[in-house]
Design an enzyme around this catalytic site. Structure first.
Site, PDB file in Angstrom:
ATOM      1  N   CYS A   1       0.828  -1.194   0.000  1.00  0.00           N
ATOM      2  CA  CYS A   1       0.000   0.000   0.000  1.00  0.00           C
ATOM      3  C   CYS A   1       0.871   1.255   0.000  1.00  0.00           C
ATOM      4  CB  CYS A   1      -0.959   0.094   1.183  1.00  0.00           C
ATOM      5  SG  CYS A   1      -2.112  -1.263   1.279  1.00  0.00           S
TER       6      CYS A   1
ATOM      7  N   ARG B   1       4.038  -0.394  -4.598  1.00  0.00           N
ATOM      8  CA  ARG B   1       3.748  -0.875  -3.244  1.00  0.00           C
ATOM      9  C   ARG B   1       2.425  -1.628  -3.165  1.00  0.00           C
ATOM     10  NH1 ARG B   1       6.944   1.837   0.516  1.00  0.00           N
ATOM     11  NH2 ARG B   1       5.541   1.101   2.126  1.00  0.00           N
TER      12      ARG B   1
ATOM     13  N   TRP C   1      -2.685  -2.880  -1.679  1.00  0.00           N
ATOM     14  CA  TRP C   1      -2.352  -4.303  -1.761  1.00  0.00           C
ATOM     15  C   TRP C   1      -3.261  -4.946  -0.716  1.00  0.00           C
ATOM     16  CZ3 TRP C   1      -0.480  -8.212   1.443  1.00  0.00           C
ATOM     17  CH2 TRP C   1       0.037  -9.349   0.796  1.00  0.00           C
TER      18      TRP C   1
ATOM     19  N   ASN D   1      -1.988   1.880   5.510  1.00  0.00           N
ATOM     20  CA  ASN D   1      -1.053   0.837   5.083  1.00  0.00           C
ATOM     21  C   ASN D   1      -0.753   0.000   6.317  1.00  0.00           C
ATOM     22  OD1 ASN D   1       1.119  -0.671   4.170  1.00  0.00           O
ATOM     23  ND2 ASN D   1       2.580   1.033   4.298  1.00  0.00           N
ATOM     24  N   GLY D   2      -1.057  -1.289   6.277  1.00  0.00           N
ATOM     25  CA  GLY D   2      -0.770  -2.137   7.441  1.00  0.00           C
ATOM     26  C   GLY D   2      -1.993  -2.941   7.835  1.00  0.00           C
TER      27      GLY D   2
ATOM     28  N   GLU E   1      18.279 -17.596  -5.746  1.00  0.00           N
ATOM     29  CA  GLU E   1      17.836 -16.271  -6.177  1.00  0.00           C
ATOM     30  C   GLU E   1      17.336 -16.317  -7.625  1.00  0.00           C
ATOM     31  OE1 GLU E   1      16.989 -13.707  -4.833  1.00  0.00           O
ATOM     32  OE2 GLU E   1      17.140 -12.091  -6.311  1.00  0.00           O
TER      33      GLU E   1
ATOM     34  N   LYS F   1      13.585 -15.249  -8.791  1.00  0.00           N
ATOM     35  CA  LYS F   1      13.336 -14.220  -9.820  1.00  0.00           C
ATOM     36  C   LYS F   1      12.384 -14.756 -10.874  1.00  0.00           C
ATOM     37  CE  LYS F   1      14.313 -11.210  -8.510  1.00  0.00           C
ATOM     38  NZ  LYS F   1      14.917 -11.053  -7.242  1.00  0.00           N
TER      39      LYS F   1
ATOM     40  N   GLU G   1       8.724 -15.277  -9.496  1.00  0.00           N
ATOM     41  CA  GLU G   1       7.912 -14.123  -9.137  1.00  0.00           C
ATOM     42  C   GLU G   1       7.480 -13.300 -10.339  1.00  0.00           C
ATOM     43  OE1 GLU G   1      11.678 -11.604  -7.302  1.00  0.00           O
ATOM     44  OE2 GLU G   1       9.690 -11.186  -6.545  1.00  0.00           O
TER      45      GLU G   1
ATOM     46  N   HIS H   1      18.153 -37.460  -3.922  1.00  0.00           N
ATOM     47  CA  HIS H   1      17.455 -37.974  -2.739  1.00  0.00           C
ATOM     48  C   HIS H   1      15.939 -37.799  -2.844  1.00  0.00           C
ATOM     49  CE1 HIS H   1      21.215 -38.866  -0.779  1.00  0.00           C
ATOM     50  NE2 HIS H   1      21.638 -37.660  -1.083  1.00  0.00           N
TER      51      HIS H   1
ATOM     52  N   LYS I   1       6.126  -4.415  -3.337  1.00  0.00           N
ATOM     53  CA  LYS I   1       7.442  -4.189  -2.756  1.00  0.00           C
ATOM     54  C   LYS I   1       7.232  -3.678  -1.334  1.00  0.00           C
ATOM     55  CE  LYS I   1      11.821  -2.680  -4.541  1.00  0.00           C
ATOM     56  NZ  LYS I   1      12.269  -3.975  -5.061  1.00  0.00           N
TER      57      LYS I   1
HETATM   58  C1  F6R Z   1      12.232 -10.566  -4.453  1.00  0.00           C
HETATM   59  C2  F6R Z   1      12.092  -9.520  -3.464  1.00  0.00           C
HETATM   60  C3  F6R Z   1      11.673  -9.921  -2.100  1.00  0.00           C
HETATM   61  C4  F6R Z   1      12.422  -9.083  -1.047  1.00  0.00           C
HETATM   62  C5  F6R Z   1      11.870  -9.391   0.357  1.00  0.00           C
HETATM   63  C6  F6R Z   1      12.612  -8.625   1.414  1.00  0.00           C
HETATM   64  O1  F6R Z   1      12.616 -10.040  -5.688  1.00  0.00           O
HETATM   65  O2  F6R Z   1      12.282  -8.365  -3.736  1.00  0.00           O
HETATM   66  O3  F6R Z   1      11.868 -11.276  -1.878  1.00  0.00           O
HETATM   67  O4  F6R Z   1      13.780  -9.381  -1.123  1.00  0.00           O
HETATM   68  O5  F6R Z   1      10.511  -9.062   0.400  1.00  0.00           O
HETATM   69  O6  F6R Z   1      12.514  -7.252   1.207  1.00  0.00           O
HETATM   70  P1  F6R Z   1      13.512  -6.251   1.895  1.00  0.00           P
HETATM   71  O7  F6R Z   1      14.878  -6.538   1.348  1.00  0.00           O
HETATM   72  O8  F6R Z   1      13.014  -4.886   1.508  1.00  0.00           O
HETATM   73  O9  F6R Z   1      13.443  -6.506   3.363  1.00  0.00           O
END
Ligand code: F6R
Length: 610
Positions: free
Chosen positions: A2, A27, A76, A102-103, A482, A486, A489, A505, A605
């Site tokens: 949000c 966000r 969100w 937000n929250g 990682e 990527k 997501e 295994h 994010k």
């Molecule tokens: C994946 C991604 C998330 C963040 C995770 C932690 O591309 O961006 O997995 O890495 O939500 O976020 P931060 O680093 O902001 O604590």
């Protein structure tokens, strides 16, 4: 999770709010709304399910709602499905209050029941509408009194923006564990979830702390604690350019941010290397503390956790101390063994991830010293840590992290080198060799980026697969995790990262004709072992893309179907180069599949809910 922005000034608020929301849309993007106070029409609320564009169309780019004070929200969803009615702002039943949030309000159900018993009717499923009605219920003619009383009634994490129709010349902002900043201008002022929303208008900001209440008027801002005692806030100047938060000719923020990595690495590493020595002026550790350290706990989520997975290998090797990597969301609940000799390294791009923040507080409570690696200056994690070292990646807008991941990795190398030198756990030659290679990393990374077209070609071969595996050993395994995240997501393809030796295994039963396996084999001490695992999957019909260093590329090519190479470097630094082809692969696969790369479904994010 949000985005919220509020503006009060002399100009029309709606277009400014829509512009701010466009920069906060990363966000949350399932619905959006505006509340604007106008002299003629009073408090007007307009909202719409879907992307911000829908709200912009509905309001004709903001021109249909007049007024010079207002606030906007991009959502969100937590409580209630994405819909017009659940979008924010939420108004109280009387229409006196509009609230954006937000929250999560954890005790919203009991407050809702209480209000319903008083006769209040609700129209949405949101906890935010509960806050709006609670405010109205508590209001006896003094807005701040009502806000203060509300804060003492609710539990959870929140940043609120509030407008009251009785006080049209002020906005109120409140925060606890969700970010909220104030932006200061001449004759206008803002609140916002982050700087990107307001940087076009002002670079002077202050950061609200937990349980603070901000009153924002055209003339200025005043902050109070939750008992309405005035609090003095420090102002900060933000010095990055507006263009840093714009696409600059790239189709997506993600691609721009991938391509910015050499520069981001340079900015993060160079100022901390002086005459071949790592200098971390931001940190205040002495050798006695480091020697007495019983262990390091790395705490993070998602990609930041993957940085921790790689850092475990390097820090254990450099410091000869045990390193445990914990998922922040698990840490609090696993009775972690932490003492006053434990160092908690907390990694977070946003510095606001609630899982990470709460785990960090728990580590502190148990006696650990906290060193955080954070990208967003002034964020909560940065401010609550004992020591903070910033990654200088610049603003990261794409939901999928790339340049923040790379700069976090770089900072773990710097910390390892600095501590190892202080503790005497590294030979001079080894130290110099790593520092040398560290300086060359941005250049080498640039070379990796030049292989974009080849990687795009591989993506075009495999974009319609339904499942893709990433295998590797040691550091290669950490990077594979990682790469797999990527891909998942942003392209929505199922993918798993596996320690290559573990495949046999159980999971190898999933390998069949044509399954794509991306095999990372750049960590030389385990190259042969890794190749045995590659042969195992090849014999079961897998197509294999190999990822290794230039010097062993021809050898690996004898066994695999396709090869991507990166320049050779010190083994410890290989994750920094290896991750980039995987970021590009995920990007191009998602592009071929027509996915919304910068705003993948169900994600946001800065995850500020547990
Ligand atoms: C994946 C991604 C998330 C963040 C995770 C932690 O591309 O961006 O997995 O890495 O939500 O976020 P931060 O680093 O902001 O604590």
């Amino acid at each position: 999770m949000c985005g919220i922005v509020g503006f009060i000034g002399k100009e029309e608020a709606a277009p400014i709010l829509l512009d701010g929301l466009a920069r906060l849309e990363y966000r949350g993007y399932d619905s959006a709304g505006l509340a604007v106070f106008g002299e003629e029409k009073g408090l007007q609320v307009v909202k719409s399910k879907g992307r911000l564009q829908a709200l912009s169309d509905l309001t004709k780019a903001g021109s249909t709602i007049q007024g010079t004070a207002g606030m906007g929200h991009t959502r969100w969803a937590t409580h209630g499905v994405p819909s017009d009615v659940n979008a924010h702002p939420q108004a109280s039943e009387s229409g006196r209050f509009a609230v954006i949030h937000n929250g999560i309000i954890e005790n919203f159900a009991e407050i809702k029941e209480f209000l319903q018993n008083q006769g209040v009717k609700f129209s949405s499923q949101t906890d935010t509408e509960v806050a709006a009605n609670l405010l109205d219920y508590l209001y006896e003619g003094d807005l701040l009194e009502a806000v203060s009383k509300m804060l003492h009634r609710i539990r959870g994490a929140y940043a609120f923006g509030i407008i009251c129709a009785d006080c049209p010349d002020m906005l109120v902002g409140v925060r606890k564990d969700s970010p909220l900043i104030l932006g200061h201008g001449e004759g206008f002022n803002f609140f916002a979830s982050d700087v990107t929303a307001i940087i076009k208008y002002t670079r002077e900001v202050s950061y609200l702390d937990n349980d603070e209440i901000a009153v924002i008027t055209r003339e200025g801002t005043q902050v109070y604690d939750s008992y309405l005692q005035p609090v003095k806030k420090e102002r900060h100047h933000v010095d990055w350019e507006v263009s840093a938060a714009e696409k600059g000719g790239y189709a997506h923020f993600m691609l721009k941010e991938v391509m910015e990595q050499p520069e981001a690495l340079r900015k993060t590493i160079s100022p901390r290397l002086q005459n071949g020595q790592v200098k971390l002026d931001d940190l205040h550790f002495d050798v006695q503390y480091l020697k007495a350290m019983d262990k390091i706990y790395i705490i993070a989520c998602g990609s930041s956790y993957h940085v921790g997975m790689a850092a475990k290998y390097t820090l254990e090797k450099l410091l000869h101390k045990p390193v445990e990597v914990a998922l922040a969301s698990e840490f609090r609940y696993c009775e972690p063994l932490v003492s006053e000799h434990t160092l908690a390294i907390v990694i977070s791009q946003s510095g606001e991830t609630i899982d990470t923040l709460t785990a960090m507080r728990e580590a502190k409570r148990l006696g650990a010293r906290v060193l955080s690696i954070v990208n967003v200056v002034g964020s909560t994690i940065a401010r609550e840590s004992d020591d903070v070292i910033y990654t200088w990646a610049g603003p990261e807008i794409a939901v999928a992290t790339t340049k923040a991941y790379s700069t976090q990795l770089a900072v773990t190398y710097l910390i390892g080198l600095a501590f190892a030198q202080m503790m005497g756990t590294i030979e001079k030659e080894e130290y110099e060799a790593i520092v040398n290679e560290l300086q060359l990393l941005p250049e080498k990374l640039q070379k990796v980026l030049e292989q974009r077209e080849a990687i795009q070609y591989f993506a075009s071969l495999y974009f319609n697969h339904s499942s893709i595996f990433f295998i590797g050993r040691h550091l290669d395994y950490a990077v594979g995790m990682e790469g797999s995240l990527k891909l998942k997501e942003i392209s929505y393809i199922h993918s798993e990262a596996y320690a290559a030796g573990e495949l046999k295994h159980g999971t190898i039963s999933l390998i069949e004709d044509g399954t794509l396996v991306v095999a990372l084999a750049s960590y030389k001490p385990l190259f042969e072992k890794m190749m045995s695992n590659v042969i195992e999957v090849k014999s079961r019909g897998a197509d294999v893309i190999g990822l290794t260093t230039e010097d062993v590329g021809p050898e690996m090519m004898k066994t695999v179907d396709h090869i991507i190479t990166v320049p050779d470097t010190h083994p410890m630094l290989l994750p920094s180069l290896d991750v980039v082809p995987l970021q590009l692969f995920a990007y191009y696969v998602a592009l071929q599949r027509g996915c919304d790369i910068d705003k993948p479904r169900n994600l946001a994010k800065s995850v500020t809910v547990e």
